[in-house]
Design a protein around this motif. Structure first.
Motif, PDB file in Angstrom:
ATOM      1  N   LEU A   1      40.076  41.466  36.131  1.00 34.04           N
ATOM      2  CA  LEU A   1      41.063  42.078  37.329  1.00 34.04           C
ATOM      3  C   LEU A   1      40.560  43.542  36.983  1.00 34.04           C
ATOM      4  O   LEU A   1      40.992  44.181  36.031  1.00 34.04           O
ATOM      5  CB  LEU A   1      42.358  41.679  37.168  1.00 34.04           C
ATOM      6  CG  LEU A   1      42.711  40.269  37.379  1.00 34.04           C
ATOM      7  CD1 LEU A   1      44.221  39.842  37.271  1.00 34.04           C
ATOM      8  CD2 LEU A   1      42.113  39.763  38.963  1.00 34.04           C
ATOM      9  N   VAL A   2      40.202  44.102  38.061  1.00 33.08           N
ATOM     10  CA  VAL A   2      39.808  45.395  38.094  1.00 33.08           C
ATOM     11  C   VAL A   2      40.819  46.354  39.089  1.00 33.08           C
ATOM     12  O   VAL A   2      40.803  46.389  40.474  1.00 33.08           O
ATOM     13  CB  VAL A   2      38.346  45.768  38.471  1.00 33.08           C
ATOM     14  CG1 VAL A   2      37.884  47.177  38.514  1.00 33.08           C
ATOM     15  CG2 VAL A   2      37.470  45.060  37.777  1.00 33.08           C
ATOM     16  N   PRO A   3      41.503  47.163  38.584  1.00 30.75           N
ATOM     17  CA  PRO A   3      42.528  48.057  39.481  1.00 30.75           C
ATOM     18  C   PRO A   3      41.653  49.036  40.488  1.00 30.75           C
ATOM     19  O   PRO A   3      40.514  49.560  39.784  1.00 30.75           O
ATOM     20  CB  PRO A   3      43.335  48.667  38.325  1.00 30.75           C
ATOM     21  CG  PRO A   3      42.610  48.918  37.048  1.00 30.75           C
ATOM     22  CD  PRO A   3      41.592  47.662  37.062  1.00 30.75           C
ATOM     23  N   ASP A   4      42.153  49.438  41.284  1.00 29.83           N
ATOM     24  CA  ASP A   4      41.495  50.543  42.087  1.00 29.83           C
ATOM     25  C   ASP A   4      41.644  51.881  41.690  1.00 29.83           C
ATOM     26  O   ASP A   4      40.379  52.446  41.699  1.00 29.83           O
ATOM     27  CB  ASP A   4      42.344  50.558  43.385  1.00 29.83           C
ATOM     28  CG  ASP A   4      42.373  49.334  44.378  1.00 29.83           C
ATOM     29  OD1 ASP A   4      41.587  48.809  44.118  1.00 29.83           O
ATOM     30  OD2 ASP A   4      43.120  49.041  45.200  1.00 29.83           O
ATOM     31  N   THR A   5      42.713  52.103  40.765  1.00 30.88           N
ATOM     32  CA  THR A   5      42.867  53.438  40.034  1.00 30.88           C
ATOM     33  C   THR A   5      43.268  52.826  38.638  1.00 30.88           C
ATOM     34  O   THR A   5      44.232  52.573  38.485  1.00 30.88           O
ATOM     35  CB  THR A   5      43.727  54.538  40.749  1.00 30.88           C
ATOM     36  OG1 THR A   5      43.060  54.481  42.051  1.00 30.88           O
ATOM     37  CG2 THR A   5      43.649  55.830  39.783  1.00 30.88           C
ATOM     38  N   GLU A   6      42.414  53.273  37.935  1.00 28.99           N
ATOM     39  CA  GLU A   6      42.525  52.871  36.545  1.00 28.99           C
ATOM     40  C   GLU A   6      43.296  53.726  35.541  1.00 28.99           C
ATOM     41  O   GLU A   6      43.107  54.954  35.594  1.00 28.99           O
ATOM     42  CB  GLU A   6      41.099  52.579  35.555  1.00 28.99           C
ATOM     43  CG  GLU A   6      41.309  51.957  34.172  1.00 28.99           C
ATOM     44  CD  GLU A   6      40.043  51.745  33.478  1.00 28.99           C
ATOM     45  OE1 GLU A   6      39.674  50.466  33.452  1.00 28.99           O
ATOM     46  OE2 GLU A   6      39.589  52.717  32.593  1.00 28.99           O
TER      47      GLU A   6
ATOM     48  N   LEU B   1      41.142  40.868  31.250  1.00 36.04           N
ATOM     49  CA  LEU B   1      40.094  39.907  31.238  1.00 36.04           C
ATOM     50  C   LEU B   1      40.741  38.812  30.538  1.00 36.04           C
ATOM     51  O   LEU B   1      41.613  38.599  29.547  1.00 36.04           O
ATOM     52  CB  LEU B   1      38.984  40.428  30.270  1.00 36.04           C
ATOM     53  CG  LEU B   1      37.960  39.228  30.210  1.00 36.04           C
ATOM     54  CD1 LEU B   1      37.293  39.101  31.392  1.00 36.04           C
ATOM     55  CD2 LEU B   1      36.740  39.766  29.309  1.00 36.04           C
ATOM     56  N   THR B   2      40.719  37.460  31.285  1.00 31.68           N
ATOM     57  CA  THR B   2      41.459  36.211  31.085  1.00 31.68           C
ATOM     58  C   THR B   2      40.091  35.157  31.025  1.00 31.68           C
ATOM     59  O   THR B   2      39.622  34.977  32.043  1.00 31.68           O
ATOM     60  CB  THR B   2      42.486  36.000  31.758  1.00 31.68           C
ATOM     61  OG1 THR B   2      43.371  36.997  31.775  1.00 31.68           O
ATOM     62  CG2 THR B   2      43.360  34.587  30.914  1.00 31.68           C
TER      63      THR B   2
END
Length: 279
Positions: A38-43, A76-77
């Motif tokens: 899962l990648v956030p829009d703003t990390e 990451l899962t």
């Protein structure tokens, strides 16, 4: 890469993520497993590595992981052999040792940055073994954590595993407690009010779990022996331990978070602050 519709049909919860999701197919000797990033829009922090519980796939903890993603923390899962339709056919006669090796392979994809592990139930037992192999890890979140005897890790899931984890006080025969005593990082434990209950108060033998029981007209599930929770809390120096106790919650925390969004918000906020404080 994207995942196919046939694979998504095997997921426990196919629901839209609040940001990008990427998929990794990891190939083992005779099978493959998939992980979701899962990648956030703003990390706001490096991605965390998550290990789910028994009978879980990588969607079971969506109520927590989606909130973290929206807050700027990716995860990451991986699906682990022996636990869900999404992980089938998987390894032959999988065990905790199998799952640990799968987890380490998945973790390698984010290893250069990832310093935080999250483990839920059975996944917490694997998390502690994985953390002992990874000196770069400095933060661990244990959600309704289980710990099993070291000799149970080799037993294939099924009757052999059940027998190996059913010996009274056997869960204390684990080197994970010794690992936590020397671990120099921080630990957050999230525990349901009705998990880790004293077995003898409910007519069960000492050194075992209270299991399924009725309290105040409601069925509760407490598979974690009281001594496991006590031993874990005792193993971590107080200055490096945080605890979040959830009222009206038993071991089924994933379902509890799904059914009570306000509690899911609370748990996600606590985990978010814990991760950001270590950044």
């Amino acid at each position: 890469m994207e995942t196919g519709i046939d694979q998504r049909l095997k997921w426990q919860f196919d629901e839209p993520a609040p940001g990008r999701e990427l998929f990794i197919d990891e190939h083992f000797a005779s099978y493959q497993q998939q992980a979701r990033l899962l990648v956030p829009d703003t990390e706001r922090a490096a991605p965390v590595f998550v290990l789910g519980g028994a009978r879980s796939d990588f969607t079971r903890l969506n109520p927590l992981l989606y909130r973290l993603q929206a807050a700027g923390i990716g995860s990451l899962t991986g699906n682990l052999s022996g636990h869900s339709h999404a992980s089938e056919p998987g390894a032959v006669a999988p065990s905790l040792v199998t799952n640990l090796e799968e987890a380490q392979r998945f973790y390698a994809h984010i290893a250069p940055r990832c310093r935080t592990l999250i483990g839920h139930s059975l996944g917490a037992a694997i998390t502690l073994k994985l953390a002992a192999r990874l000196p770069q890890v400095d933060s661990i979140v244990l959600i309704c954590p289980a710990v099993y005897p070291d000799d149970a890790h080799q037993a294939p899931f099924g009757p052999a595993f059940t027998a190996a984890i059913s010996k009274p006080y056997g869960f204390l025969d684990s080197n994970s407690y010794a690992f936590l005593k020397q671990f120099q990082g921080r630990v957050l434990m999230v525990i349901g009010e009705y998990d880790g209950l004293n077995s003898q108060r409910f007519g069960k033998g000492p050194g075992t779990s209270a299991g399924n029981l009725w309290l105040g007209g409601t069925e509760r599930y407490s598979p974690i022996p009281e001594e496991v929770t006590q031993a874990l809390m005792s193993a971590v120096p107080a200055a490096r331990l945080q605890c979040l106790f959830l009222t009206d919650c038993d071991h089924g925390i994933a379902a509890h978070l799904r059914s009570t969004p306000a509690i899911a918000d609370q748990v996600a906020n606590a985990v978010e602050m814990f991760i950001l404080d270590g950044g």
